[in-house]
Design a protein around this motif. Sequence first.
Motif, PDB file in Angstrom:
ATOM      1  N   ASP A  16      -2.068  21.744   7.557  1.00 33.49           N
ATOM      2  CA  ASP A  16      -2.996  22.113   6.486  1.00 33.49           C
ATOM      3  C   ASP A  16      -2.277  22.499   5.202  1.00 33.49           C
ATOM      4  N   ASP A  17      -1.062  23.034   5.319  1.00 31.78           N
ATOM      5  CA  ASP A  17      -0.360  23.516   4.131  1.00 31.78           C
ATOM      6  C   ASP A  17       0.513  22.447   3.483  1.00 31.78           C
ATOM      7  N   ALA A  18       0.430  21.218   3.972  1.00 30.46           N
ATOM      8  CA  ALA A  18       1.203  20.130   3.364  1.00 30.46           C
ATOM      9  C   ALA A  18       0.418  19.540   2.193  1.00 30.46           C
ATOM     10  N   THR A  19       0.946  19.675   0.992  1.00 29.44           N
ATOM     11  CA  THR A  19       0.286  19.136  -0.193  1.00 29.44           C
ATOM     12  C   THR A  19       0.336  17.610  -0.160  1.00 29.44           C
ATOM     13  N   THR A  20      -0.786  16.967  -0.465  1.00 35.13           N
ATOM     14  CA  THR A  20      -0.840  15.514  -0.459  1.00 35.13           C
ATOM     15  C   THR A  20      -0.702  14.955  -1.871  1.00 35.13           C
ATOM     16  N   LEU A  21      -0.340  13.706  -1.956  1.00 36.73           N
ATOM     17  CA  LEU A  21      -0.203  13.023  -3.242  1.00 36.73           C
ATOM     18  C   LEU A  21      -1.521  13.027  -4.000  1.00 36.73           C
ATOM     19  N   SER A  22      -2.623  12.797  -3.302  1.00 28.82           N
ATOM     20  CA  SER A  22      -3.922  12.777  -3.973  1.00 28.82           C
ATOM     21  C   SER A  22      -4.291  14.164  -4.496  1.00 28.82           C
ATOM     22  N   GLU A  23      -3.933  15.215  -3.769  1.00 24.70           N
ATOM     23  CA  GLU A  23      -4.194  16.570  -4.269  1.00 24.70           C
ATOM     24  C   GLU A  23      -3.400  16.835  -5.543  1.00 24.70           C
ATOM     25  N   ALA A  24      -2.125  16.469  -5.547  1.00 19.00           N
ATOM     26  CA  ALA A  24      -1.284  16.701  -6.723  1.00 19.00           C
ATOM     27  C   ALA A  24      -1.785  15.913  -7.922  1.00 19.00           C
ATOM     28  N   LEU A  25      -2.163  14.659  -7.706  1.00 20.93           N
ATOM     29  CA  LEU A  25      -2.667  13.849  -8.819  1.00 20.93           C
ATOM     30  C   LEU A  25      -4.024  14.351  -9.285  1.00 20.93           C
ATOM     31  N   GLY A  26      -4.843  14.836  -8.364  1.00 21.62           N
ATOM     32  CA  GLY A  26      -6.127  15.405  -8.758  1.00 21.62           C
ATOM     33  C   GLY A  26      -5.960  16.605  -9.656  1.00 21.62           C
ATOM     34  N   TRP A  27      -4.966  17.445  -9.353  1.00 28.94           N
ATOM     35  CA  TRP A  27      -4.699  18.605 -10.215  1.00 28.94           C
ATOM     36  C   TRP A  27      -4.236  18.176 -11.602  1.00 28.94           C
ATOM     37  N   LEU A  28      -3.672  16.979 -11.711  1.00 29.86           N
ATOM     38  CA  LEU A  28      -3.220  16.474 -13.009  1.00 29.86           C
ATOM     39  C   LEU A  28      -4.314  15.708 -13.750  1.00 29.86           C
ATOM     40  N   GLY A  29      -5.514  15.669 -13.164  1.00 26.34           N
ATOM     41  CA  GLY A  29      -6.622  15.022 -13.846  1.00 26.34           C
ATOM     42  C   GLY A  29      -6.887  13.603 -13.422  1.00 26.34           C
ATOM     43  N   TYR A  30      -6.269  13.120 -12.363  1.00 24.29           N
ATOM     44  CA  TYR A  30      -6.512  11.761 -11.872  1.00 24.29           C
ATOM     45  C   TYR A  30      -7.783  11.720 -11.020  1.00 24.29           C
ATOM     46  N   HIS A  31      -8.472  10.601 -11.090  1.00 29.27           N
ATOM     47  CA  HIS A  31      -9.603  10.348 -10.208  1.00 29.27           C
ATOM     48  C   HIS A  31      -9.068   9.558  -9.022  1.00 29.27           C
ATOM     49  N   CYS A  32      -9.175  10.116  -7.807  1.00 29.14           N
ATOM     50  CA  CYS A  32      -8.502   9.555  -6.630  1.00 29.14           C
ATOM     51  C   CYS A  32      -9.515   8.950  -5.664  1.00 29.14           C
ATOM     52  N   ALA A  33      -9.252   7.730  -5.251  1.00 30.91           N
ATOM     53  CA  ALA A  33     -10.135   7.040  -4.310  1.00 30.91           C
ATOM     54  C   ALA A  33      -9.297   6.322  -3.259  1.00 30.91           C
ATOM     55  N   GLY A  34      -9.806   6.308  -2.042  1.00 27.67           N
ATOM     56  CA  GLY A  34      -9.172   5.578  -0.956  1.00 27.67           C
ATOM     57  C   GLY A  34     -10.185   4.704  -0.258  1.00 27.67           C
ATOM     58  N   ILE A  35      -9.845   3.443  -0.036  1.00 28.95           N
ATOM     59  CA  ILE A  35     -10.718   2.501   0.669  1.00 28.95           C
ATOM     60  C   ILE A  35      -9.862   1.825   1.730  1.00 28.95           C
ATOM     61  N   SER A  36     -10.149   2.089   2.983  1.00 30.27           N
ATOM     62  CA  SER A  36      -9.274   1.654   4.058  1.00 30.27           C
ATOM     63  C   SER A  36     -10.018   0.805   5.071  1.00 30.27           C
ATOM     64  N   ALA A  37      -9.395  -0.292   5.470  1.00 32.63           N
ATOM     65  CA  ALA A  37      -9.923  -1.095   6.568  1.00 32.63           C
ATOM     66  C   ALA A  37      -9.517  -0.506   7.905  1.00 32.63           C
ATOM     67  N   ASN A  38      -8.459   0.289   7.924  1.00 30.06           N
ATOM     68  CA  ASN A  38      -8.028   0.966   9.147  1.00 30.06           C
ATOM     69  C   ASN A  38      -8.924   2.181   9.338  1.00 30.06           C
ATOM     70  N   PHE A  39      -9.930   2.042  10.180  1.00 29.14           N
ATOM     71  CA  PHE A  39     -10.893   3.123  10.365  1.00 29.14           C
ATOM     72  C   PHE A  39     -10.589   3.956  11.607  1.00 29.14           C
TER      73      PHE A  39
END
Length: 731
Positions: free
Chosen positions: A345-368
Motif C-alpha cells: 500500500d505504501d508503494a507510490t505508483t507512476l500514475s499517482e506521481a503523475l496525477g499529483w503533477l496534473g496529468y490525467h491518467c487512464a489505463g485500458i487493459s486487455a489483461n483482465f
Amino acid sequence: MESGGADTEKEGEPMTVAEARKPSTPAQPLPDADSRGTMARGAMACGTLLGCSHATAELTLLGVLGLHLTPVDLILTLTSWAGLGWLAGVAIALISRVLPVLRGHTHLMLWVIYATVATRIFSQTGALSLPGAIALSFAATTGMWIVLRRRSDRLRNLATLVISFTLVATFFCQRQESSVAEASRFRFLLALYLPAGLLLAFLIASLRSRATPKPRPVPLIAVLIVGNFLLWFTVLPLNAKHHVLEFSHSESATESSSPNLLLVVLDTLRADHMDLFGYSRPTMPQVTKLVTEEFDVVTTSMATAPSSLPSHASMFTGLYSSSHGGHKPFIHDENPPPYAYFMRDDATTLSEALGWLGYHCAGISANFGVLCSYGLERGFHHYDVAPGSPFVAERLSWLRSCRWLLGKEPASVAERFLPESITRESCLFTHRQPPYRRAGEINDLAFEWIEQREQPDQPFFLFLNYFDAHDPYLPETEFDGKYVTEPDSLSWMGFPKKDYHKILAGDRTLPHEELQYLIGQYDAELSTLDREVLRLVNYLKERELYENTMIVILSDHGEAFLEHGFLRHSTSLYDNQISVPFLVKLPESSRSNPPPNVANLQFVDLFPTVMEVIGGPVPPDLQGSPWARDRDWAMAEVFCHSGEIETLRREMCAVARDSKKYIRSTTGQEELYDLASDPNEVKNLIASEPPFVEDARSLVDQRNEWLLDNLGTSEMDEALLDKLKELGYVK
C-alpha cells in the motif's frame, strides 16, 4: 337381536338437516394412476417452460451485454435449458409414481437435499463459512416449507419443481467444474436460484387455488418468465459487469506543454520472435520500420519477473518484485493466497506521481486476469480492465460446456457439422475465440478516451495492454494459419490447458507437429500487434499528439515453447521467458539530450526515467534509476509457480551483467551462462566460477537479507529466517 335390529333401524333413519349440513372429513385417498399421470405430465411441461424462460432470459442478457448471437446459440441454449427443466419434471413425476405414500413428505425431502447442496457449495467456494452456509440454507428451507406446508398439492408440486430444477442444474454445473478457481460460478448459480425458490414460493402461494383439476398455465408462465428476468437483470449482471473504474483525484496545476506519456505493453511478447531482433519470420515488419526510423531507444531488456502482475508492478513502482510485494506466494507460506499477494500500500505508483503533477491518467487493459486488482489501479482516473465477450458468454452459459450427455462439449460435437464462419462468430464456441479484448478494441477505447477528455490541453498518461500474443493462440481470421497449418493429430483448440500441468510434470509429451503449430499460431498473433501499434501511432500523428508524447513500448514477459521443458511463462528465469523488447520515443522537447548507455535498462527504471524526461521529481526510495545510470547489472525474480508440481516448488533469482547471467534457486542449484556464445542457455559454466559469480552471489544475498528485513513483524522474521536458511536463500 333386538339391539342389533335397533341399530340397523337407527342407521336407516333419514339424516336431519343439521346432520346433512355438517361437513365430513373423509380420509384423503392416494392418487390413482390417471391423476398421477396427469401430475407427471404437468410437472414435465412446467419444467420445460421453466427451462425455456431461463434460456430466454440468458440470451436476452447476453444481447444486452453486446455479445453477438447466432441462430445456433438460440437453438442450442433453448434446447439445453428446456431439456434440463424437463429432467426436473421427470424427477417429480418418478417420485409421485414410485413413492405415492410419501406425497406430503416428498417436498420436504427435496428441500432438505437442496439445503444440503447449497451448504456444500457455499462453504466449498468460500462464499460463506460453514456455519453461515448451514444457517442460510436452514433458514431458506424452513421459510419455504412454512409458507407452502398448508397449500394445495399443485402449488407444492410447482415449488418442488423449482427446487428440482435447481438440483439438476447444480449437479450438472458442478460436474463440469474441476478447479476451485472456477468454482465461483456456483455462487452465480445459487445467487440465481436461492432467491428464485423463495420468490416463486411466495408468488405461487399468493395465487388463488382453484378447485378445477386443470391448472391454468398463463399465470404460471408469467411468474416464471418475470422471475427469471428479474433475477438475471439484478443479481447476475453485478458479477458480469465490465471492470471499469472511475476515480477523482486532487491535481496540481501543470503546464499544458508538458509531454504526454503513452505506455504500451505487448503482453507475452518475447524479443527473439520479433524480426526487429533477427527472427527469421517477418512477424512485425511495420513496427521494425517505425522504431528503427523514429525511436530513440531500441533494445532488449531483462524482465524483472516472468509473469504479468510483478512485471507491471515494477513498471508502476520502480521496485523489484520482492520489494513491491505483488507476486506469487512464497514456498514457505502455509496459507498462501489463491494467486498472488497484493502490492504494498505504501508503494507510490507512476500514475499517482503523475496525477499529483496534473496529468490525467487512464489505463485500458486487455489483461483482465491480474491487472484488475492487486493495487495496480492506484492513481488512475479511468481504469478499464473488462474481459472480452467470449469470457462473459462462458461465465453466463454453464450448460453449454457440460459433458454429461455426449462425453464431450456439445460445441465440439456441433462444430463438426457447422461452417467455420459460424463457429468463429457464435458465442457458443467460446474455445474458438480468445476470452480477452483484441488490440483493435483496446485502440478504439483509447481513441474514444482521448477524444472525450474534458480538458484537451491537459497532459495525459495513457497505459495500454495488448493481450493478443497470450495463450490461447487464436489469431484473427486473416492471420490464422499464416505460418503453419493445423495438424491432423490436434485434438484441442488453442492451448492444451487441461494437459498443461501433465506436460510440466513430464507425464505427457507434446508431439513435434503440435508444438510447431503452437509456435506458428503465436507468431501469427504478432501480426495483429504489428498492425495495431502502427494504427495507434498514426492516430497520434493525425491528432498532432505524436511529437509531444513520450512513447514506451515493451513487453512484460516472454513465452516458453518447451525450452528447458517449460511451456507458457512464470516458471523460470531463462531468456525465453524474460528477454523482452524495450522501445522508447522521446518527446520533441527532450530529443536534443539522447539517452546514455541503456545496456541494463529494466522495468524498475521506467518510473524514474519518465520523471526525468518530463521534469518531475524522482522519488528517492526507488530501486531503479533514470536510464539505469547507477546500476551495471540487471535482476529478475520468480516465486512459487505451483505447489502441485515438485520441480516448481522453488523460488529463483537471476543477476546479469554484460553477457553473463547467474541463476540461483532455493533448491540449491546454481547456473551460469554466457549469453553471447550460448543464447539458448544450454552450457552451465558454474563450475568455472569466474569472478562474476562471486559478485552475483553477493547481490542475491543482499536481496535476500532485504527481503527478510521487510517481511513483517520480528516474530515472523525469526520463523522465516530458519526456513529460508534451510532453503538456501541465506547463509
